[in-house]
Motif scaffolding. Sequence first.
Motif, PDB file in Angstrom:
ATOM      1  N   GLY A  14      -2.938   7.438  -2.192  1.00 55.05           N
ATOM      2  CA  GLY A  14      -1.957   6.406  -1.906  1.00 55.05           C
ATOM      3  C   GLY A  14      -2.247   5.724  -0.578  1.00 55.05           C
ATOM      4  O   GLY A  14      -3.225   6.033   0.117  1.00 55.05           O
ATOM      5  N   ALA A  15      -1.371   4.800  -0.215  1.00 53.97           N
ATOM      6  CA  ALA A  15      -1.548   4.060   1.033  1.00 53.97           C
ATOM      7  C   ALA A  15      -1.370   4.987   2.231  1.00 53.97           C
ATOM      8  O   ALA A  15      -0.545   5.909   2.205  1.00 53.97           O
ATOM      9  N   PRO A  16      -2.120   4.780   3.313  1.00 52.85           N
ATOM     10  CA  PRO A  16      -1.984   5.644   4.492  1.00 52.85           C
ATOM     11  C   PRO A  16      -0.675   5.382   5.236  1.00 52.85           C
ATOM     12  O   PRO A  16      -0.154   4.265   5.238  1.00 52.85           O
ATOM     13  N   GLU A  17      -0.139   6.456   5.847  1.00 49.73           N
ATOM     14  CA  GLU A  17       1.035   6.324   6.690  1.00 49.73           C
ATOM     15  C   GLU A  17       0.933   7.347   7.818  1.00 49.73           C
ATOM     16  O   GLU A  17       0.346   8.411   7.649  1.00 49.73           O
ATOM     17  N   PRO A  18       1.470   7.030   8.990  1.00 44.96           N
ATOM     18  CA  PRO A  18       1.383   7.964  10.121  1.00 44.96           C
ATOM     19  C   PRO A  18       2.059   9.289   9.780  1.00 44.96           C
ATOM     20  O   PRO A  18       3.071   9.335   9.073  1.00 44.96           O
TER      21      PRO A  18
END
Length: 502
Positions: A14-18
């Motif tokens: 999935g999309a990266p997130e902190p």
Amino acid sequence: MPASHAGELATVRGAPEPFGFELLVDKARALAAKAYAEPRVRAAETLEKIDYDAHWKIRFRPEETVMIGETAPVQFFHTGRYFKTPVRLYQVEGGQAREILYNPRYFEMPEDSPARDLPADIGFAGFRVMRGDLKTDWISFLGASYFRTDGQSRQYGQSARGLALDTGLSRPEEFPRFTDFWLAGPEKDGDTLTIYALLDSPSVAGAYKMSLRNADGEGQVIGINSRLFFRAPVERLGIAPLTSMYWYSETNRSVGLDWRPEVHDTDGLAIVTAEGERIWRPLNNPEALRTSTFLASNLKGFGLAKRDREFENYQDDGVFYDRRPSVWIEPLEPFGEGAVQLVEIPTDDEIFDNIVAYFLPKDLPEAGSEKRFHYRMHWTDRHPVETGGALTVATRVGQGGVPGQPRPADQIKVVIDFKGPALDGLTRDDGVVPVVELSRGEPINPYLLPVVGTDRWRLVFDARVADHDPIEARAYLKTDTDVLTETWLGQISHELVATPPR
């Protein structure tokens, strides 16, 4: 479905997130501020068709193993009848988390498997960390907040949980579950990987950080840092809960209608108090659910143990009860005032986990309160607690009285064997004496002797049991100047010597 998809799913994320532990703590705190949302089960009818046999036939493709850091190959569990609620899995690298997206191509499935009819995004049931050859795993997370390792002798046995709520009460127990996991490489030398988890249930939300180390031949060490946020009051809060199976041993052999001499994952509960007193409580398989409480404020540790590790005492070369791990809980920050509770549930088979042990804080949570616990778990053959004293190595019971004379119907004989450095080389002339205390009545004819041909000492006494309420017993050995053994705590009742039905 093609036969092989070597590595093609390795970058499907999935999309990266902190991500970081404090961000996870904030997420848990915000979750607890909202009303609990019961997880939705999708495709329930199809999942119900994936019974034990069908689930076993769904195999993870080894070529799709996900490497976490440099030393932790991870594989996933499929959903099924007994694991209908999926978990979300994330891979963490460089402070960024990306979801590992479910794809049926992670698994080999028979052509007639009901799993082929599931939605293409049904999700994973859990995961396990493999050894380098991918032939065996050493830790798995599957169901609620349960996890377990195979210990020092590579044989699964007892399990641990993130949290236990209202265990052993008259109403149904609440089972918090890990809903999300973040898998990251190790943060310090010697560790194998780091696992973060989000916990949720009607009463509590929590953030967990687990630092895991797997050392071949030595077992596993898991450091756990938890932050808990409560939506509702909790009557019984179980910290660092352990779950095990105890059917019968030499203590209650008459209740086991089986050919094997003993059948159990663990045989006792060990506690070391703040003052350094060592306590051993042999496990029971009671006639009715029973909860025992041991006051242990600021304790040094506790755990369920497998002390009897002789194959001859089990004779099972299929499931190897002699190799099951012991687990020791070591507080890294004081647990404060409270007690260790032991819940024992009746069982007549080895397939049921009927033993639970945990720390119960005196200060129970109210709605809106927060708590934190930091501890270390040791999964080894024996508890890693140094002692120069002697330990309990066997507890046996039988009919009271004296052979050759009429046996009193209300007496039970208790025989306890101690062994350890503090007793080595001592004789009857060295002033070793037993101390035996009963919650009702006085011990009858207590005596102590060194066991011929061994380095054990044996304490024998009778107790008068007039009804089905158990007698609480306490025993240890000492001299005029020193306590030589740990404290044996036992429950004496008629059920220990019950005659099995014919």
